[in-house]
Design an enzyme around this catalytic site. Structure first.
Site, PDB file in Angstrom:
ATOM      1  N   GLY A 531       0.831  -1.201   0.000  1.00 24.10           N
ATOM      2  CA  GLY A 531       0.000   0.000   0.000  1.00 24.10           C
ATOM      3  C   GLY A 531       0.857   1.239   0.000  1.00 24.10           C
ATOM      4  O   GLY A 531       2.076   1.179   0.154  1.00 24.10           O
ATOM      5  N   GLN A 532       0.190   2.376  -0.155  1.00 21.38           N
ATOM      6  CA  GLN A 532       0.908   3.620  -0.309  1.00 21.38           C
ATOM      7  C   GLN A 532       0.046   4.767   0.181  1.00 21.38           C
ATOM      8  O   GLN A 532      -1.165   4.714   0.064  1.00 21.38           O
ATOM      9  CB  GLN A 532       1.215   3.830  -1.796  1.00 21.38           C
ATOM     10  CG  GLN A 532       1.927   5.110  -2.086  1.00 21.38           C
ATOM     11  CD  GLN A 532       2.429   5.136  -3.525  1.00 21.38           C
ATOM     12  OE1 GLN A 532       1.948   4.375  -4.359  1.00 21.38           O
ATOM     13  NE2 GLN A 532       3.364   5.990  -3.807  1.00 21.38           N
ATOM     14  N   GLY A 533       0.688   5.757   0.765  1.00 20.43           N
ATOM     15  CA  GLY A 533      -0.092   6.910   1.236  1.00 20.43           C
ATOM     16  C   GLY A 533       0.829   8.057   1.541  1.00 20.43           C
ATOM     17  O   GLY A 533       2.012   8.027   1.196  1.00 20.43           O
ATOM     18  N   GLY A 534       0.291   9.057   2.173  1.00 18.34           N
ATOM     19  CA  GLY A 534       1.049  10.268   2.440  1.00 18.34           C
ATOM     20  C   GLY A 534       2.289  10.059   3.297  1.00 18.34           C
ATOM     21  O   GLY A 534       3.241  10.831   3.232  1.00 18.34           O
ATOM     22  N   PHE A 535       2.277   9.037   4.119  1.00 16.49           N
ATOM     23  CA  PHE A 535       3.425   8.830   5.000  1.00 16.49           C
ATOM     24  C   PHE A 535       4.495   7.935   4.386  1.00 16.49           C
ATOM     25  O   PHE A 535       5.539   7.729   4.962  1.00 16.49           O
ATOM     26  CB  PHE A 535       2.976   8.200   6.317  1.00 16.49           C
ATOM     27  CG  PHE A 535       2.280   9.173   7.203  1.00 16.49           C
ATOM     28  CD1 PHE A 535       2.793  10.434   7.395  1.00 16.49           C
ATOM     29  CD2 PHE A 535       1.097   8.822   7.834  1.00 16.49           C
ATOM     30  CE1 PHE A 535       2.148  11.344   8.215  1.00 16.49           C
ATOM     31  CE2 PHE A 535       0.438   9.726   8.662  1.00 16.49           C
ATOM     32  CZ  PHE A 535       0.978  10.992   8.848  1.00 16.49           C
ATOM     33  N   GLY A 536       4.206   7.357   3.263  1.00 17.05           N
ATOM     34  CA  GLY A 536       5.198   6.500   2.639  1.00 17.05           C
ATOM     35  C   GLY A 536       4.565   5.237   2.105  1.00 17.05           C
ATOM     36  O   GLY A 536       3.341   5.160   1.962  1.00 17.05           O
ATOM     37  N   LYS A 552       7.218  -0.457   6.734  1.00 13.76           N
ATOM     38  CA  LYS A 552       6.710   0.852   6.352  1.00 13.76           C
ATOM     39  C   LYS A 552       7.894   1.767   6.108  1.00 13.76           C
ATOM     40  O   LYS A 552       8.712   1.991   7.008  1.00 13.76           O
ATOM     41  CB  LYS A 552       5.834   1.379   7.481  1.00 13.76           C
ATOM     42  CG  LYS A 552       5.084   2.625   7.193  1.00 13.76           C
ATOM     43  CD  LYS A 552       3.981   2.719   8.208  1.00 13.76           C
ATOM     44  CE  LYS A 552       3.346   4.062   8.309  1.00 13.76           C
ATOM     45  NZ  LYS A 552       2.302   4.045   9.340  1.00 13.76           N
ATOM     46  N   ASP A 649      -6.738   8.141  14.524  1.00 10.73           N
ATOM     47  CA  ASP A 649      -7.125   7.753  13.163  1.00 10.73           C
ATOM     48  C   ASP A 649      -7.698   6.345  13.147  1.00 10.73           C
ATOM     49  O   ASP A 649      -7.356   5.529  12.304  1.00 10.73           O
ATOM     50  CB  ASP A 649      -5.934   7.874  12.213  1.00 10.73           C
ATOM     51  CG  ASP A 649      -6.380   7.825  10.751  1.00 10.73           C
ATOM     52  OD1 ASP A 649      -7.568   8.097  10.475  1.00 10.73           O
ATOM     53  OD2 ASP A 649      -5.550   7.494   9.888  1.00 10.73           O
TER      54      ASP A 649
END
Ligand SMILES: *[C@@H]1O[C@H](CO)[C@@H](O)[C@H](O)[C@H]1NC(C)=O
Ligand SMILES: *[C@@H]1O[C@H](CO)[C@@H](O)[C@H](O)[C@H]1NC(C)=O
Ligand SMILES: *[C@@H]1O[C@H](CO)[C@@H](O)[C@H](O)[C@H]1NC(C)=O
Ligand SMILES: *[C@@H]1O[C@H](CO)[C@@H](O)[C@H](O)[C@H]1NC(C)=O
Ligand SMILES: *[C@@H]1O[C@H](CO)[C@@H](O)[C@H](O)[C@H]1NC(C)=O
Ligand SMILES: *[C@@H]1O[C@H](CO)[C@@H](O)[C@H](O)[C@H]1NC(C)=O
Ligand SMILES: *[C@@H]1O[C@H](CO)[C@@H](O)[C@H](O)[C@H]1NC(C)=O
Ligand SMILES: *[C@@H]1O[C@H](CO)[C@@H](O)[C@H](O)[C@H]1NC(C)=O
Length: 839
Positions: A531-536, A552, A649
């Site tokens: 997966g991928q997102g704003g934090f890396g 991560k 969150d």
């Protein structure tokens, strides 16, 4: 105006905030809420209402020099950003030597430095010997009243009778037909110019009461005729507007409405902005920031008469252009184009207009619309609907009719008859039925085509649905079988049995070399990415021979120093609980920072509960176990570990499931650790996922352990219902909370339970969970239970439950006020959350 919040940012991940409540008047002069006659207020002085909600004083709008001074009333907490009334809007003073004088006769005069009157409340002086006092009330109303309240307490003048561009709770809007008094809104000329602008919003009483926004002398928007329950074009006014109720007076002498605030946790104001848009602005009690919710116009179909005479306007869900059609029996005057009001539709077959029998003309019903403009219509409130029909049939100039009042059985009562033409009709949800007159010959042929038009698609879709239904069940069964096999065969690391309570203080977190991490992830290959997102990005890897891990890789710009990163890692590593995902190690390599977690093969909660097939894999006992597990994990974070940690969150995609379907809370990337006796903090960077954020956090950035309680409540309701909080319509309600509340209050809470649980569900447990879920999503954090109570309530059936109040905030908002859609991937088990800028 008010002092900015003092922020104290610790350079580690701790953020301490002084509560926003510290906006104070401590440094200012002592202020009063009243002014006796003979006294005055000079520029710089103020009146503050008794509860401090409102302030009266002199101001210049933001960005405007002091050569334009106005006398106005504003919300104390928001300062002159939220001015709700202006006295001298068209006659500003040119310097700060203005003064407001309260005369002995009870009139108010605003004088400039030379003694000239710039504004006055009235020209007549009161002859009586009463003595008057000026008071700013906590409702925002400025009143001149008799000083001695006991002697009738007459009010000589009040600012609520002279609205500017803002409507507040308790204020009237409309007309007094006897005295001619009118309460209307007039826009400002520009955002920072209170001068009388181009838009006016008034109660139109020519036909049925209707709220009309005028642009100069042209009608711009119309709420629709009052139908006894709501204004025909805004049915949601009755159902969704839970932040305030509307009290309408529709009598022979007076046609007005008053807003009544229903929750003290919020301030609400309704403003006609400089572009003619009606904005509902909402502020959480402790915040100074207002969130705007544009209310009207909603879309292009609210533009007055956008489809012309006999035109019907509808908006396609995905498009912003109006789509015009004609009432049955009519065709476009100009088929090639819809040219606004000049276009419109024309009758195919002229009305026979004979005797009052049905042998000549008939009616065609247009369902679910905002009724046409009633300015030239004939209204009779005493008629029955049947009388109305007969009258319209008998009268040549009548082209359509509808009941004037939809209340009561049998299709309502009263009669509105339109003559010549009808304009400004649009489709709305929960709209009304309008009966349009057609020539009989025309309506006869049309009847069969209409029947065919309706029935064919219905038949077709019944067929498709039946077939598809069978197919779907088959696919889900198949997928279901495959998954349960996975669940049984896959093994995970043996960390899930770690003891509850605080972890070993001497724990040594393994620092893994970058080379090993690279090797474990096949050099961070795309194939290994989960997966991928704003934090890396998150990768799957295998350390050593067979230890499966999730890695991560934090983004380069995470801005965190090595030492802080190390501290955070050590801290999280010490958290050991069977319902928290274990951090196994980390890696620091130059700019690179990586976190190594246990790998959980069973994906996250959202994967199961929202999937039409996979939801069958989670029966009620499993779901109940999951709810209890999440609660215990949170309890540990909040109070059973040595620290107080707020996750911030929590959502189904951050709840991972192990091989036994036990939940594990993951993704502490946004967690905040509270020190000592700290109870609450604020941040100006609101991160998280809309829908799971409590109102005080979404609006104000204030968070505490009760923020997690709120998120848990949402998750509980989702787990039970299989419905997503982010859906903007939920079974006819604005969202899941409104739907759940409505069922609960109607004693039908079991209807919330997902159909996949039909056979396994324990009604007592489910009902308890629903009630606990509702308690957790209360608007006011103080009414939400602590996690310790939640765990007790879940585990002990004899614990009494308190009765929840209606959660109004997000229920009313639906999801229109989205701060930013969170995009996170949960396909893997570890989620990465995108940062949202709050304000
Ligand atoms: C305001 O107007 C008066 C008279 O019109 C003038 O004497 C005065 O200088 C003006 N003040 C400012 C600040 O422009
Ligand atoms: C302020 O303006 C008024 C006229 O509007 C003028 O008479 C007065 O002298 C001015 N005061 C100062 C201090 O400039
Ligand atoms: C006061 O009188 C003037 C003219 O005499 C008039 O234009 C104005 O509208 C009056 N104001 C009020 C508040 O009645
Ligand atoms: C507002 O509603 C409450 C309760 O429904 C009622 O007691 C109160 O009188 C209302 N206020 C106004 C101004 O109508
Ligand atoms: C209306 O009815 C009367 C008699 O009842 C008849 O003489 C007349 O022709 C009818 N008019 C039309 C337009 O059908
Ligand atoms: C009502 O009648 C007036 C005068 O004939 C006309 O100007 C106006 O457009 C009509 N309004 C509507 C809504 O039909
Ligand atoms: C309607 O009925 C009420 C009482 O039932 C009566 O007072 C009123 O005059 C009637 N209005 C009309 C227009 O007939
Ligand atoms: C027919 O309707 C019009 C307008 O709706 C009205 O002015 C007129 O009086 C009606 N005629 C009869 C005979 O009722």
């Amino acid at each position: 105006m008010a002092a900015p919040t003092i922020k104290f940012l610790n350079l580690t991940l701790l953020i301490f905030h002084i509560l926003l409540l510290s906006h104070g008047t401590s440094g200012d002069d002592i202020v009063s809420s009243t002014l006796d006659s003979g006294n005055s207020i000079t520029d710089g002085e103020k009146l503050v209402s008794a509860g401090a909600s409102f302030t009266l004083g002199f101001f210049s709008p933001a960005g405007v020099p002091q050569t334009k001074r106005y006398l106005g009333i504003w919300f104390t907490a928001s300062g002159t950003d939220a001015v709700c009334w202006v006295a001298n809007r068209d006659t500003p003073l040119n310097n700060t030597s203005g003064v407001l004088v309260m005369s002995a006769g009870g009139s108010l005069r605003l004088l400039d430095g030379s003694g000239q009157t710039a504004w006055s409340s009235s020209n007549t002086t009161e002859a009586s010997s009463a003595s008057w006092v000026l008071e700013l009330l906590d409702s925002g109303n400025l009143v001149v009243r008799e000083k001695i309240k006991s002697s009738g307490g007459r009010t000589l003048w009040q600012s609520f009778d002279h609205p500017s561009n803002t409507m507040l709770a308790g204020m009237k809007f409309g007309r007094n037909l006897k005295t001619g008094a009118e309460w209307s809104l007039t826009s400002w000329r520009a955002k920072n110019d209170p001068a009388t602008g181009d838009y006016r919003r008034v109660m139109d009483t020519k036909g049925l009461p209707d709220i009309v926004t005028w642009h100069g002398d042209a009608k711009k928007y119309r709420a629709g005729p009052w139908n006894g329950r709501w204004f025909s074009g805004v049915p949601d006014m009755a159902s969704d507007f839970k932040l305030f109720s509307v009290q309408m007076v529709d009598g022979p002498d007076e046609v007005t409405y008053v807003l009544n605030a229903t929750s003290s946790a919020f301030s609400t104001r309704i403003m006609l902005d400089e572009a003619g848009v009606v904005q509902v602005l909402v502020r959480y009690a402790t915040s100074r920031v207002w969130k705007p919710y544009p209310w009207l116009p909603r879309d292009v179909c609210d533009e007055y008469a956008s489809c012309g005479a006999f035109g019907l306007c509808s908006v396609a869900a995905s498009s912003s252009t109006p789509s015009c059609s004609c009432v049955e029996g009519f065709n476009p005057v100009n088929p090639s184009q819809w040219s606004g009001p000049s276009g419109g539709c024309r009758r195919d077959v002229q009305l026979k207009c004979g005797n009052a029998t049905e042998t000549t003309d008939r009616f065609m019903v247009v369902r679910g619309v905002k009724l046409p403009d009633t300015d030239n219509a004939t209204v009779d409130r005493n008629a029955t609907v049947e009388q109305c029909r007969q009258r319209c049939l008998a009268n040549c100039s009548c082209v359509a009719y509808a009941p004037a009042d939809i209340r009561g059985d049998g299709g309502g009562s009263g009669c509105v008859m339109w003559k010549d033409n009808i304009v400004d009709v649009r489709y709305v949800e929960n709209g009304q039925d309008l009966y349009a007159k057609l020539a009989k010959s025309d309506s006869d042929t049309r009847k069969w085509t209409t029947v065919a038009k309706i029935m064919l698609p219905v038949l077709a879709s019944v067929l498709v649905l039946t077939t598809a239904g069978v197919f779907l069940v088959w696919v889900c069964r198949l997928r279901g079988k495959r998954r349960s096999k996975d669940i049984l065969t896959k093994a995970i690391l043996g960390y899930s049995r770690a003891p509850d309570g605080l972890g070993d203080d001497n724990i040594e977190l393994p620092f893994v070399s970058f080379g090993d991490v690279a090797a474990a992830t096949n050099n961070f290959s795309e194939d290994n990415m989960l997966g991928q997102g704003g934090f890396g990005k998150v990768y799957k890897g295998t350390l050593g021979q067979s230890i499966e891990v999730a890695i991560k890789r934090l983004g380069q710009g995470s801005g965190q120093g090595v030492e802080e990163f190390r501290n955070e890692v050590m801290l999280i590593a010490k958290l050991q609980h069977r319902n928290l995902v274990r951090l196994l190690g980390c890696c620091i390599h130059g700019e690179e920072k990586l976190l190594i977690y246990e790998y959980l093969p069973n994906k996250s909660l959202d994967f199961f509960i929202f999937d039409a097939g996979c939801k069958y894999l989670l029966d009620w006992p499993t779901r109940f176990k999951i709810i209890k597990g999440i609660s215990r994990g949170l309890l540990y974070l909040h109070q059973d570990s040595r620290l107080t940690i707020v996750h911030r969150d929590l959502k189904p995609s951050n709840i991972l499931l192990d091989a036994n379907m036990s939940p594990k809370i993951s993704d502490f990337g946004m967690a905040r650790i509270f020190g000592g006796n700290q109870q609450e903090a604020t941040t100006n960077r609101v991160v998280g996922t809309y829908g799971y954020m409590p109102p005080e956090y979404a609006m104000d950035g204030a968070f505490s352990v009760k923020s997690d309680t709120y998120s848990l409540g949402v998750i509980v309701l989702e787990v039970i219902s299989g419905l997503k909080i982010t859906l903007s319509h939920c079974k006819g309600f604005p969202n899941l909370l409104a739907y759940a509340w409505s069922l609960w209050i109607d004693g039908k809470a079991m209807d919330l339970v997902d159909s996949s649980l039909a056979t396994s569900c324990s009604p007592t447990e489910a009902l308890r969970c629903i009630q606990i879920g509702l308690l957790c999503v209360q608007d006011n954090p103080n009414y939400r239970p602590l996690m310790s109570s939640v765990v007790t309530m879940l585990e002990n059936e004899s614990t009494p439950l308190s009765v929840p109040k209606q959660p109004v905030y997000f229920s009313y908002m639906g999801n229109q006020g989205t701060i930013g859609e969170n995009t996170s991937s949960s396909s893997n088990g570890l989620t990465v959350t995108t940062l949202l800028e709050g304000r």
